[in-house]
Design an enzyme around this catalytic site. Structure first.
Site, PDB file in Angstrom:
ATOM      1  CB  CYS A  82      10.504  -0.594   2.543  1.00  0.00           C
ATOM      2  SG  CYS A  82      10.925   0.336   1.098  1.00  0.00           S
ATOM      3  CB  THR A  83      13.858   3.563   2.551  1.00  0.00           C
ATOM      4  OG1 THR A  83      13.018   4.516   1.979  1.00  0.00           O
ATOM      5  CG2 THR A  83      14.090   2.498   1.546  1.00  0.00           C
TER       6      THR A  83
ATOM      7  CD  GLU B  98      13.540  -4.953  -3.405  1.00  0.00           C
ATOM      8  OE1 GLU B  98      13.873  -4.649  -2.212  1.00  0.00           O
ATOM      9  OE2 GLU B  98      14.154  -5.036  -4.104  1.00  0.00           O
TER      10      GLU B  98
ATOM     11  CG  PHE C 152      -0.298   0.318   2.426  1.00  0.00           C
ATOM     12  CD1 PHE C 152      -0.043   1.768   2.923  1.00  0.00           C
ATOM     13  CD2 PHE C 152       0.371  -0.618   3.275  1.00  0.00           C
ATOM     14  CE1 PHE C 152       0.827   1.954   4.191  1.00  0.00           C
ATOM     15  CE2 PHE C 152       0.809  -0.487   4.504  1.00  0.00           C
ATOM     16  CZ  PHE C 152       1.073   0.803   4.980  1.00  0.00           C
TER      17      PHE C 152
END
Length: 522
Positions: free
Chosen positions: A294-295, A260, A157
Site C-alpha cells: 500500500c506504500t 487502511e 494478502f
C-alpha cells in the site's frame, strides 16, 4: 516446501476456524503459491455456524480477559514475541511461499510482528488517562480507558501476518479479544500464526479464543462480522472499494472502523535532490514486494531540469533487478500474487498508452523455465500525466509513472528563491491531486523545500518523509492515511486509543452539590 509447512503445523488439509478449538465445515479452499502456481495445502472454510461459534467464544474470552491487569496481559504478548522470534525463519519463508515476496521481506514482516509485540509490552504499563481541573470546588475529574470488546481484523494478502500483529498485539494489551478474517489468498499464513498464538496462550493459561480466526469469503461469513453488533470495532486493510463497503455497513450500526485502504504514493524530486539517494529509495519503493505494498512508490514528480537524468538512472537500475523465485538468494523481485494481478497490470499499461502515455522500460510478462506459473513481470517505468485516469487509480503492480513539473522556469529553478518555491507549489499540487493520501516523500537538500512539503500547505498524506522513500514505515509511528485511504491509524504512537473506550469520571468529595456552568436548581 514441505519442511516449511511441517515446522508450522500445516497439514495437507487444515481447519480454517479457531475459537479455542479448530473447526471448519465449509468448502475446501486450496492455497496456491504464486512462485509456480502449484497447490500448497487446503483449508476447510468457515460456515455461518462456524462464524457464530467463533464470535461467541471470542466474546466469552473477552469478558474474562478484560479483568486481567494490563501488565499481565503484556506478559502474554511478550511470550508471543519470543515465540515469533523462534519461528521467524519458517514463518518468513511461508510468507514468501504463499504471497511471493522475497525471503528478506518475508522475514522482515515477521520482524515487524516481533517489534510490535515489544512495543505492546511496554504499552501495557502506559495506558494513561488525563486528570483535569474541575470548575466545581471539592471535585476531581479525570479520564480512564477501558477495554472495548471483540475487535474484528480484516487483512490483505500483501502483508499476511504483520497487519494482524499491528492490531492484535495492541488490542490484546488493551484487554480486547480479536477475531481475524485473513485474505483467502494467504490462508496458510493465518493458520500458522494462529497456531503460534494458541500455543503461547495455552502455556500461560489464557483462553486462546482471544486470538480467534475464521477463513472464508467476504461475501458470506465476512459479511456476518460487518453486521455483527458484538464486534464494536473492525480494522480493515484492503482496497478503497472494499473500504467504502465496510465503512457504510459498520457506520449504519454506529460501529467503529480503522480503515487502511489504497495508496497512490508519490515522491517529489527537486533540482536540489541527491539523485544517488533518490534512485535507491525509488527502486526499493517501486519494485519491493513487486509493487504490491500500500506504500509502494507509484508516481515520481520530478523537476524538468533533472527529469532526463533521473529517468535514465532509474532505467539502468531496473535493468539490474534480479527477478525470479523469491526463496532463492539474490532475488530482489518475485511474482505478482496471481494471474489476475498480471492481467490488471497489463490492462493498466494498455490504458496508459490509450491516454497518451508511453512505456519507457519494462511492463512485460516474463516466461521461461525460471518464471514458472505465469505470474512474473518486468517492473515498468512510464511517462505519464497526473490527470490520466489510470494514474489517478492505484494499480497494485510495479508500474512507476514519471511526471514532470517546472516546465515554465526550467533549469533556472535550481538556483532556489521564489521561482523554485513556485515550482515546488506546482509539484505539491500534482502530488496531492489524487484521491488517495497514504504515504509521500520529497528528495531535496534545500531546507525551505523540505519544510514547505511538511507544512500544512504541503503533503496531504498521513505519512510524509524527507530524503527517504514512501515504503518501509516503522512500527513506532502511527500508520495510516487520509482521503480515500480511510483515515485510520494502526501500530505506534497513541493508536492504542482506537482499541479502547474512553470514560470521563467526576468525583465529589464534599457534602455540597454545586452544578457546572454556575447553574442554580432548587
Amino acid at each position: 516446501m514441505q519442511n516449511i509447512l511441517h515446522q508450522l503445523g500445516i497439514e495437507a488439509e487444515n481447519p480454517g476456524v479457531f475459537c479455542g478449538e479448530w473447526l471448519g465445515g465449509g468448502p475446501l479452499l486450496t492455497s496456491v503459491s504464486p512462485i509456480d502456481c502449484k497447490p500448497l495445502a487446503a483449508v476447510r472454510q468457515a460456515t455461518p455456524q462456524d462464524y457464530e461459534r467463533a464470535v461467541t467464544c471470542a466474546q466469552q474470552a473477552f469478558l474474562k480477559w478484560r479483568n486481567v491487569p494490563a501488565p499481565v496481559r503484556g506478559e502474554t504478548i511478550r511470550r508471543l514475541g519470543n515465540a515469533l522470534r523462534e519461528r521467524k525463519a519458517a514463518l518468513g519463508a511461508l510468507v514468501s511461499l504463499e504471497m511471493g515476496k522475497i525471503r528478506a521481506e518475508g522475514e522482515g514482516e515477521v520482524q515487524e510482528m516481533i517489534d510490535i509485540c515489544d512495543f505492546a509490552v511496554g504499552l501495557s504499563r502506559q495506558l494513561y488517562g488525563l486528570t483535569m481541573h474541575s470548575e466545581r470546588p471539592g471535585h476531581r475529574m479525570y479520564e480512564q480507558w477501558h477495554p472495548l470488546g471483540v475487535v474484528g481484523i480484516i487483512s490483505a494478502f500483501n502483508f499476511p501476518v504483520a497487519v494482524w500483529s499491528w492490531n492484535s498485539a495492541l488490542a490484546a494489551v488493551c484487554g480486547d479479544a480479536c477475531l481475524w478474517k485473513p485474505s483467502s489468498q494467504t490462508p496458510l499464513c493465518a493458520i500458522a500464526t494462529t497456531r503460534i498464538a494458541e500455543g503461547v496462550c495455552r502455556e500461560t493459561g489464557v483462553d486462546p479464543a482471544i486470538f480467534s480466526l475464521f477463513i472464508g469469503p467476504g461475501s458470506s461469513v465476512g459479511d456476518l462480522m460487518l453486521h455483527d453488533r458484538r464486534v464494536p470495532l473492525v480494522s480493515a486493510t484492503g482496497s478503497c472499494r472494499m473500504g467504502y463497503r465496510v465503512g457504510e455497513i459498520i457506520g449504519k450500526r454506529l460501529g467503529r472502523t480503522i480503515l487502511e485502504l489504497g495508496g497512490n504514493n508519490a515522491i517529489i524530486v527537486t533540482p536540489q535532490a541527491d539523485l544517488d539517494l533518490a534512485v535507491r529509495a525509488i527502486v526499493f519503493g517501486a519494485v519491493g514486494t513487486a509493487g504490491q505494498r500500500c506504500t509502494s512508490t507509484r508516481r515520481i514528480i520530478v523537476h524538468e531540469s533533472v527529469r532526463e537524468e533521473l529517468t535514465q538512472r532509474l532505467i539502468a537500475a531496473y535493468r539490474q533487478v534480479p527477478i525470479g523465485n523469491p526463496l532463492e538468494a539474490g532475488t530482489l523481485m518475485g511474482p505478482l500474487i496471481d494471474g489476475k494481478a498480471v492481467e490488471a497490470m497489463m490492462s493498466a499499461i494498455g490504458r496508459l498508452k490509450e491516454e497518451g502515455g508511453a512505456v519507457l522500460y519494462g511492463g512485460e510478462r516474463l516466461s521461461g523455465p525460471q518464471y514458472p506459473g505465469g505470474c512474473y513481470v518486468s517492473p515498468c517505468i512510464a511517462a505519464a500525466r497526473n490527470d490520466f485516469a489510470i494514474v489517478q487509480e492505484e494499480t497494485f503492480a510495479p508500474i512507476l509513472y514519471i511526471i514532470p513539473y517546472g516546465r515554465r522556469s526550467g533549469a533556472a529553478s535550481s538556483a532556489g528563491g521564489g521561482a523554485a518555491l513556485a515550482d515546488l507549489d506546482e509539484a505539491i499540487a500534482l502530488h496531492n491531486g489524487v484521491p488517495q493520501g497514504l504515504s509521500s516523500a520529497i528528495f531535496t537538500r534545500n531546507l525551505l523545500e523540505a519544510e514547505r512539503f511538511l507544512s500544512a500547505a504541503g503533503s496531504d498524506c498521513g505519512i510524509a518523509n524527507v530524503n527517504i522513500g514512501t515504503s518501509g514505515a516503522e512500527i513506532g509511528g502511527a500508520f495510516g492515511g487520509e482521503k480515500e485511504t480511510g483515515g485510520g491509524r494502526e501500530s505506534g504512537s497513541d493508536s492504542w486509543k482506537a482499541y479502547m473506550r474512553r470514560q470521563t469520571n467526576t468525583i465529589n468529595y464534599t457534602t455540597e452539590l454545586p452544578l457546572a456552568q454556575g447553574i442554580q436548581f432548587g
